[in-house]
Design an enzyme around this catalytic site. Sequence first.
Site, PDB file in Angstrom:
ATOM      1  N   SER A 134     -43.823  10.606   5.456  1.00 31.97           N
ATOM      2  CA  SER A 134     -44.915  11.292   4.771  1.00 31.97           C
ATOM      3  C   SER A 134     -46.198  11.217   5.596  1.00 31.97           C
ATOM      4  CB  SER A 134     -45.072  10.718   3.355  1.00 31.97           C
ATOM      5  OG  SER A 134     -45.843  11.565   2.542  1.00 31.97           O
ATOM      6  N   HIS A 170     -41.933  16.478   2.444  1.00 29.96           N
ATOM      7  CA  HIS A 170     -41.495  16.618   1.043  1.00 29.96           C
ATOM      8  C   HIS A 170     -41.369  18.100   0.656  1.00 29.96           C
ATOM      9  CE1 HIS A 170     -42.313  12.404   1.030  1.00 29.96           C
ATOM     10  NE2 HIS A 170     -43.621  12.551   1.059  1.00 29.96           N
TER      11      HIS A 170
END
Length: 241
Positions: A134, A170
């Site tokens: 991330s 994501h």
Amino acid sequence: MPADAPTILATSGGIGAGQRTRFTFTPLTDFAVELSGVSGRAPRICLLATAMGDDKAALHYLTEAAQSRGFVASHVSLFPMPSVEDITAHLLEQDVVWVFGGSVAGLLAMWRLHGVDRALRTVWQAGVVLTGISAGSICWHAGGTTDSFGPRLEPVTNGLAFVPYANGVHYDSEAQRRPLLHELVGAGVIPAAYATDDSAGLLYRGTDFIEAVAENADAGAYFVEAHDRTAMETALDVRRL
């Protein structure tokens, strides 16, 4: 033994829920260790949780996960002051630097304040493998999309730019990610971008994209580029680990 070229594995995975520990490292992180070329001893991995404000619980659970995997774990924290005297020297002793998610905007600000950005460039060029999830993926790129400023995603455009692309993370699990990345690439706010579904990763050697990999059977990866101010997305071949 360092990697044979500057190496980044930028991911939307590499860690999951553990059974006897809070977290467990998963095949993407194992692949990062493999890329380092370490053999004959336990891999050395340095954990950076700057994007979580060096949360002590997070560092504890990450260290626990690393140790349960047989890694020799260390960390560099920046709050309330750097935890090691010479950050570059400490990171040069590692096989892998693993960066946790959280606020990529905060991570970049703190790294630049303390010279971690320069240290990471040095160790990357020396063959220490850089990886993470991330925020720990976006940071290596020129920019991307972030929730650093609130639940409505916004662009981040001041990444370390070790590779000359933007990054989407994501991609399959957060509804705002894909349309905003398309909008930003199409408008030229960020450069062409590589994006990953959860559990997928992007391997770069030097500044070149080499391949997409995934730790499950379904995760995808994508390349998004601008044509006449419109974003065009191409699904990439993904090698299953």
